[in-house]
Design a protein around this motif. Sequence first.
Motif, PDB file in Angstrom:
ATOM      1  N   LEU A  86      49.066 -50.048 -77.240  1.00 14.21           N
ATOM      2  CA  LEU A  86      49.801 -48.673 -76.785  1.00 14.21           C
ATOM      3  C   LEU A  86      50.847 -48.829 -77.946  1.00 14.21           C
ATOM      4  CD1 LEU A  86      50.676 -50.311 -73.348  1.00 14.21           C
ATOM      5  CD2 LEU A  86      49.143 -48.471 -74.189  1.00 14.21           C
ATOM      6  N   ALA A  87      51.591 -47.630 -78.055  1.00 15.62           N
ATOM      7  CA  ALA A  87      52.521 -46.828 -78.949  1.00 15.62           C
ATOM      8  C   ALA A  87      53.964 -47.286 -78.872  1.00 15.62           C
ATOM      9  CB  ALA A  87      52.599 -45.542 -78.921  1.00 15.62           C
ATOM     10  N   ASP A  88      53.979 -48.736 -78.437  1.00 15.67           N
ATOM     11  CA  ASP A  88      55.277 -49.202 -78.480  1.00 15.67           C
ATOM     12  C   ASP A  88      55.672 -49.820 -79.808  1.00 15.67           C
ATOM     13  OD1 ASP A  88      56.398 -49.309 -75.676  1.00 15.67           O
ATOM     14  OD2 ASP A  88      54.369 -50.444 -75.201  1.00 15.67           O
ATOM     15  N   LYS A  89      56.888 -49.535 -80.413  1.00 15.16           N
ATOM     16  CA  LYS A  89      57.181 -49.702 -81.624  1.00 15.16           C
ATOM     17  C   LYS A  89      57.670 -51.360 -81.935  1.00 15.16           C
ATOM     18  CE  LYS A  89      57.762 -45.076 -82.638  1.00 15.16           C
ATOM     19  NZ  LYS A  89      57.579 -44.382 -83.999  1.00 15.16           N
ATOM     20  N   ASP A  90      58.641 -52.001 -80.735  1.00 14.87           N
ATOM     21  CA  ASP A  90      59.077 -53.161 -80.938  1.00 14.87           C
ATOM     22  C   ASP A  90      58.208 -54.051 -80.662  1.00 14.87           C
ATOM     23  OD1 ASP A  90      61.499 -51.519 -81.055  1.00 14.87           O
ATOM     24  OD2 ASP A  90      62.002 -51.713 -79.076  1.00 14.87           O
ATOM     25  N   ARG A 129      48.570 -42.942 -77.570  1.00 11.94           N
ATOM     26  CA  ARG A 129      49.783 -42.442 -77.567  1.00 11.94           C
ATOM     27  C   ARG A 129      50.591 -42.802 -76.510  1.00 11.94           C
ATOM     28  NH1 ARG A 129      47.497 -36.437 -78.935  1.00 11.94           N
ATOM     29  NH2 ARG A 129      46.584 -36.850 -81.021  1.00 11.94           N
ATOM     30  N   LYS A 130      50.416 -43.566 -75.508  1.00 14.37           N
ATOM     31  CA  LYS A 130      51.439 -44.058 -74.531  1.00 14.37           C
ATOM     32  C   LYS A 130      52.158 -45.300 -74.903  1.00 14.37           C
ATOM     33  CE  LYS A 130      49.893 -40.506 -71.846  1.00 14.37           C
ATOM     34  NZ  LYS A 130      50.732 -39.391 -71.607  1.00 14.37           N
ATOM     35  N   THR A 131      53.379 -45.354 -74.058  1.00 11.56           N
ATOM     36  CA  THR A 131      54.191 -46.599 -74.241  1.00 11.56           C
ATOM     37  C   THR A 131      53.952 -47.416 -73.081  1.00 11.56           C
ATOM     38  OG1 THR A 131      56.098 -45.686 -73.458  1.00 11.56           O
ATOM     39  CG2 THR A 131      55.553 -45.559 -75.962  1.00 11.56           C
ATOM     40  N   ALA A 132      54.205 -48.716 -72.919  1.00 13.62           N
ATOM     41  CA  ALA A 132      54.166 -49.519 -71.804  1.00 13.62           C
ATOM     42  C   ALA A 132      54.790 -48.896 -70.674  1.00 13.62           C
ATOM     43  CB  ALA A 132      54.471 -50.807 -72.250  1.00 13.62           C
ATOM     44  N   ALA A 133      56.159 -48.274 -71.067  1.00 16.66           N
ATOM     45  CA  ALA A 133      56.907 -47.998 -70.072  1.00 16.66           C
ATOM     46  C   ALA A 133      56.524 -46.297 -69.500  1.00 16.66           C
ATOM     47  CB  ALA A 133      58.404 -47.532 -70.606  1.00 16.66           C
ATOM     48  N   GLU A 134      55.964 -45.670 -70.136  1.00 13.90           N
ATOM     49  CA  GLU A 134      55.278 -44.604 -69.399  1.00 13.90           C
ATOM     50  C   GLU A 134      53.934 -44.983 -68.591  1.00 13.90           C
ATOM     51  OE1 GLU A 134      55.778 -41.269 -73.124  1.00 13.90           O
ATOM     52  OE2 GLU A 134      53.903 -42.725 -73.321  1.00 13.90           O
ATOM     53  N   LEU A 135      53.263 -46.136 -68.847  1.00 10.07           N
ATOM     54  CA  LEU A 135      52.000 -46.544 -68.097  1.00 10.07           C
ATOM     55  C   LEU A 135      52.540 -47.127 -66.977  1.00 10.07           C
ATOM     56  CD1 LEU A 135      49.524 -47.441 -70.747  1.00 10.07           C
ATOM     57  CD2 LEU A 135      49.772 -44.943 -69.427  1.00 10.07           C
ATOM     58  N   LEU A 136      53.648 -47.620 -66.661  1.00 10.81           N
ATOM     59  CA  LEU A 136      54.232 -48.534 -65.901  1.00 10.81           C
ATOM     60  C   LEU A 136      54.810 -47.875 -64.639  1.00 10.81           C
ATOM     61  CD1 LEU A 136      55.505 -51.505 -67.614  1.00 10.81           C
ATOM     62  CD2 LEU A 136      53.408 -51.477 -66.106  1.00 10.81           C
ATOM     63  N   SER A 137      55.233 -46.658 -64.529  1.00 14.06           N
ATOM     64  CA  SER A 137      55.737 -45.646 -63.764  1.00 14.06           C
ATOM     65  C   SER A 137      54.681 -44.981 -63.140  1.00 14.06           C
ATOM     66  CB  SER A 137      56.775 -44.950 -64.261  1.00 14.06           C
ATOM     67  OG  SER A 137      56.325 -43.851 -65.079  1.00 14.06           O
TER      68      SER A 137
END
Length: 197
Positions: A86-90, A129-137
């Motif tokens: 995923l696109a998470d940076k941290d 291109r998705k982040t974990a936060a986007e996919l969890l909602s």
Amino acid sequence: MATAPAAEGAAPKGGGSKKKLIIIIAAVLVLVLAGGGAALLLLKKKPAEDGEDAADTTEAPVKAKAHAKSDHPPTFVPLDPFTVNLADKDVDRFAQIGITLQVDDPHFADQIKTYMPAIRNNVLVVLSRKTAAELLSVEGKEKLAKDIMRESVRPMGIELDNADEEPAADAPKKKKTKKAAVESPVTQVLFSNFIVQ
């Protein structure tokens, strides 16, 4: 005396069979009238629904088409499961997602299988291109389904509009009305597996 009781017993049977015949005829008549009434109602509703579909075509052509092809069961095209970073940076996060495409036309399902490498590529790009936060909602999953629907038909030359893009001027609005006539042959994107870690 033996003949007298037999004669008396025969009379009620004959009268009873006439009553049964009348009841059967009345029941058949009621069934025929009820069937004719139901057929008449269905025939009256069908043209009205066709008129509604024609009116709905200008506003939401995808929904109108999905309801219009209900005469045969849908065809499901399962895609191999996707595992993507995923696109998470941290932190390093990945998703494992199983996707099935629902189409109304079995011929289009065969066409999807022909274009499968390009479709998988487009879906992988969308997922990466998705982040974990986007996919969890829930909203994120719905947006992902729309993005996958758009990208899954793109290799076949079908361009669907991006409903999430905000029109900046009047020109994009005109362009959007032209794209509204394009109907997606993929009626639904279903998730069979959805793991985000």
